[in-house]
Write a protein that holds these residues in place. Structure first.
Motif, PDB file in Angstrom:
ATOM      1  N   ASP A  48       0.737  -1.285   0.157  1.00  8.82           N
ATOM      2  CA  ASP A  48       0.079  -0.091  -0.035  1.00  8.82           C
ATOM      3  C   ASP A  48       0.917   1.123  -0.115  1.00  8.82           C
ATOM      4  O   ASP A  48       0.565   2.267  -0.623  1.00  8.82           O
ATOM      5  CB  ASP A  48      -0.811  -0.060   1.299  1.00  8.82           C
ATOM      6  CG  ASP A  48      -2.070  -1.272   1.363  1.00  8.82           C
ATOM      7  OD1 ASP A  48      -2.358  -1.702   0.120  1.00  8.82           O
ATOM      8  OD2 ASP A  48      -2.536  -1.377   2.099  1.00  8.82           O
ATOM      9  N   LEU A  49       1.953   1.177   0.724  1.00 13.59           N
ATOM     10  CA  LEU A  49       2.884   2.213   0.733  1.00 13.59           C
ATOM     11  C   LEU A  49       3.568   2.692  -0.453  1.00 13.59           C
ATOM     12  O   LEU A  49       3.616   3.956  -0.904  1.00 13.59           O
ATOM     13  CB  LEU A  49       4.034   2.336   1.919  1.00 13.59           C
ATOM     14  CG  LEU A  49       4.848   3.251   2.239  1.00 13.59           C
ATOM     15  CD1 LEU A  49       4.045   4.563   2.424  1.00 13.59           C
ATOM     16  CD2 LEU A  49       6.083   2.771   3.164  1.00 13.59           C
ATOM     17  N   ALA A  68      -7.608   0.864   7.580  1.00 13.34           N
ATOM     18  CA  ALA A  68      -6.450   1.144   6.590  1.00 13.34           C
ATOM     19  C   ALA A  68      -6.782   1.859   5.357  1.00 13.34           C
ATOM     20  O   ALA A  68      -6.106   2.555   4.835  1.00 13.34           O
ATOM     21  CB  ALA A  68      -6.019  -0.362   6.092  1.00 13.34           C
ATOM     22  N   ILE A  69      -8.173   1.587   4.920  1.00 10.67           N
ATOM     23  CA  ILE A  69      -8.649   2.664   3.737  1.00 10.67           C
ATOM     24  C   ILE A  69      -8.713   3.806   4.141  1.00 10.67           C
ATOM     25  O   ILE A  69      -8.431   4.720   3.292  1.00 10.67           O
ATOM     26  CB  ILE A  69     -10.059   1.587   3.329  1.00 10.67           C
ATOM     27  CG1 ILE A  69      -9.784   0.334   2.476  1.00 10.67           C
ATOM     28  CG2 ILE A  69     -10.678   2.808   2.434  1.00 10.67           C
ATOM     29  CD1 ILE A  69     -11.097  -0.298   2.014  1.00 10.67           C
ATOM     30  N   LYS A  70      -9.111   4.052   5.150  1.00 10.25           N
ATOM     31  CA  LYS A  70      -9.287   5.694   5.651  1.00 10.25           C
ATOM     32  C   LYS A  70      -7.924   6.138   5.703  1.00 10.25           C
ATOM     33  O   LYS A  70      -7.785   7.155   5.115  1.00 10.25           O
ATOM     34  CB  LYS A  70     -10.167   5.643   6.996  1.00 10.25           C
ATOM     35  CG  LYS A  70     -11.683   5.521   6.697  1.00 10.25           C
ATOM     36  CD  LYS A  70     -12.221   6.061   7.986  1.00 10.25           C
ATOM     37  CE  LYS A  70     -13.933   6.167   8.102  1.00 10.25           C
ATOM     38  NZ  LYS A  70     -14.471   6.428   9.134  1.00 10.25           N
ATOM     39  N   ASP A  71      -7.167   5.458   6.261  1.00 10.91           N
ATOM     40  CA  ASP A  71      -5.584   6.043   6.523  1.00 10.91           C
ATOM     41  C   ASP A  71      -5.006   6.243   4.978  1.00 10.91           C
ATOM     42  O   ASP A  71      -4.319   7.437   4.680  1.00 10.91           O
ATOM     43  CB  ASP A  71      -4.826   5.309   7.210  1.00 10.91           C
ATOM     44  CG  ASP A  71      -5.227   5.162   8.541  1.00 10.91           C
ATOM     45  OD1 ASP A  71      -6.218   5.962   9.332  1.00 10.91           O
ATOM     46  OD2 ASP A  71      -4.730   3.956   9.367  1.00 10.91           O
ATOM     47  N   ASN A  72      -5.375   5.363   4.102  1.00 12.48           N
ATOM     48  CA  ASN A  72      -4.591   5.445   2.792  1.00 12.48           C
ATOM     49  C   ASN A  72      -5.390   6.583   2.021  1.00 12.48           C
ATOM     50  O   ASN A  72      -4.507   7.321   1.125  1.00 12.48           O
ATOM     51  CB  ASN A  72      -4.602   4.179   2.146  1.00 12.48           C
ATOM     52  CG  ASN A  72      -3.611   3.121   2.667  1.00 12.48           C
ATOM     53  OD1 ASN A  72      -2.186   3.334   2.575  1.00 12.48           O
ATOM     54  ND2 ASN A  72      -3.855   2.115   3.225  1.00 12.48           N
ATOM     55  N   GLN A 116      -4.490  14.182   0.301  1.00 15.14           N
ATOM     56  CA  GLN A 116      -3.468  15.066   0.615  1.00 15.14           C
ATOM     57  C   GLN A 116      -2.576  15.462  -0.604  1.00 15.14           C
ATOM     58  O   GLN A 116      -2.460  16.570  -0.940  1.00 15.14           O
ATOM     59  CB  GLN A 116      -2.538  14.635   1.778  1.00 15.14           C
ATOM     60  CG  GLN A 116      -3.184  14.949   3.168  1.00 15.14           C
ATOM     61  CD  GLN A 116      -2.317  14.738   4.113  1.00 15.14           C
ATOM     62  OE1 GLN A 116      -1.575  13.500   4.192  1.00 15.14           O
ATOM     63  NE2 GLN A 116      -2.008  15.325   5.320  1.00 15.14           N
ATOM     64  N   GLY A 117      -2.169  14.562  -1.229  1.00 14.26           N
ATOM     65  CA  GLY A 117      -1.310  14.628  -2.356  1.00 14.26           C
ATOM     66  C   GLY A 117      -2.282  15.363  -3.538  1.00 14.26           C
ATOM     67  O   GLY A 117      -1.577  15.968  -4.188  1.00 14.26           O
TER      68      GLY A 117
END
Length: 394
Positions: free
Chosen positions: A145-146, A247-251, A257-258
């Motif tokens: 994911d990262l 995890a979906i919310k964090d990603n 943001q980008g």
């Protein structure tokens, strides 16, 4: 520490009796009773005393070995006069150890205890292996994911408009299997889009009306994520998997943001392009003005010179016929010479004005060149310029 074991024998040997008392073992007379007793209690090992059996070693121990293997328990045989073939067959069928009745009783108990310890150690290792495997799997997923997020953040800097930005985001979200609606708001306009590029009216209205509320808005399997100029509606959140849900919310937060940062960059780029076009037009207008001023300035100077020459020639021709005294003639000659000297001084100052005009032209050209070399505007000259909002000066 004494572990509970199950002892199976038609008739216990001397070693079997010692094992029974040492471990306070539960005894069964035949292998037919093993299954019921094993499943009813928490036993650490099965000991089968085959010393008094009339059948072969494997015939006597077959049921116990099969049951021990199925229940993942160590099976130890007490048997005498075992051949190598019997030992190999017993080992292949899951036997942990074969103890000869002539073995010292304490050594026999120690060997049974060691078999139990081996099985406990294997269980602990298996548990740790499962935990390590799960941790490694989670780490691989997180790293994957990262990596996908980093690739997206690098790719957005190559996007020149909102459509390209939206398609890059949907490509990054595809790995999560999400169905989404996107809204991007900027000075360039409001862009609503689905993964196929078109927009849906209801989703667009919801995103616009909820853009200034909370960062996350959850309703059922849907979640709206807001971040400054960007809103994302996720339509199929995994509500039954809390870990994946988080995890979906964090990603998606990092992706938005980008995306938001690139929208600001595109706005700044658009502003720079407009300013460059305004500066180009201003430079062109100033050049036109300076060309006209210089031409008129030359005409004025030439006119003054012609008039001075004409006036001087007329005075020189007329003065001798005016019957003036010598002092008057000297005075008139002085005035004429002073006039010529003053005009020449004015013309000399006019050369400095030309130099100032030249410096202004060079300064404007330098500014335009600096804008053309700006990394955000390097390729902008190949594209049609945006409509200018400047006012014509001339």
């Amino acid at each position: 520490m004494s572990y509970q074991i199950l002892l199976c024998s038609e008739e216990l040997s001397f070693i079997g009796e010692h094992v029974k008392h040492f471990f306070k073992a539960k005894c069964v007379a035949s292998s037919d009773d093993l299954q019921h007793v094993l499943t009813a209690g928490d036993y650490r090992a099965v000991v089968i005393d085959c010393t008094s059996a009339t059948h072969s070693l494997m015939t006597c121990a077959a049921a116990g070995l099969a049951l021990g293997k199925r229940l993942d328990l160590p099976v130890i045989l007490i048997a005498k006069q075992c051949s190598l073939a019997d030992k190999i067959e017993a080992y292949q069928n899951g036997c942990d150890d074969i103890i000869d009745p002539a073995t010292n009783k304490d050594e026999a108990c120690a060997r049974i205890t060691k078999s139990i310890f081996h099985r406990i150690a294997n269980e602990q290792l298996n548990n740790r292996l499962e935990l390590a495997t799960e941790a490694a799997r989670n780490a691989m997923v997180d790293n994957s994911d990262l990596g996908a997020n980093i690739q997206f953040l690098l790719a957005v800097h190559e996007c020149d408009n909102l459509d390209q930005l939206g398609q890059q985001l949907f490509a990054a979200l595809e790995r999560y299997g999400l169905k989404c609606s996107l809204q991007m708001r900027s000075s360039l306009g409001v862009k609503n889009m689905e993964a196929h590029g078109m927009s849906k009216d209801l989703e667009s209205q919801l995103l616009y009306q909820l853009k200034n509320t909370d960062r996350y808005i959850d309703f059922g399997a849907r979640t709206i994520c807001n971040y400054d100029r960007v809103s994302l509606l996720i339509k199929n959140m995994p509500t039954d998997d809390a870990e994946k849900y988080g995890a979906i919310k964090d990603n998606t937060f990092h992706l938005l943001q980008g995306l938001n940062a690139r929208i600001h960059s595109l706005e700044d780029r658009h502003t720079l392009i407009e300013e460059r076009e305004c500066l180009r037009k201003l430079s062109k207008d100033i050049n036109t003005v300076m060309t006209c001023v210089k031409a008129r300035y030359q005409d004025v100077m030439q006119g003054i010179m012609d008039e001075v020459d004409l006036s001087t020639s007329m005075l020189q021709d007329r003065v001798p016929h005016l019957a003036l005294i010598e002092s008057d003639e000297v005075f008139i000659d002085g005035v004429v010479e002073r006039l010529i000297g003053t005009v020449n001084s004015v013309f000399s100052e006019g050369l400095k004005v030309d130099e100032i005009f030249m410096r202004l032209e060079m300064s404007l050209e330098t500014s335009i060149h600096a804008l053309d070399e700006h990394p955000e505007l390097a390729g902008a000259s190949k594209k049609p310029p945006p409509p200018s909002t400047s006012v014509d000066l001339f």
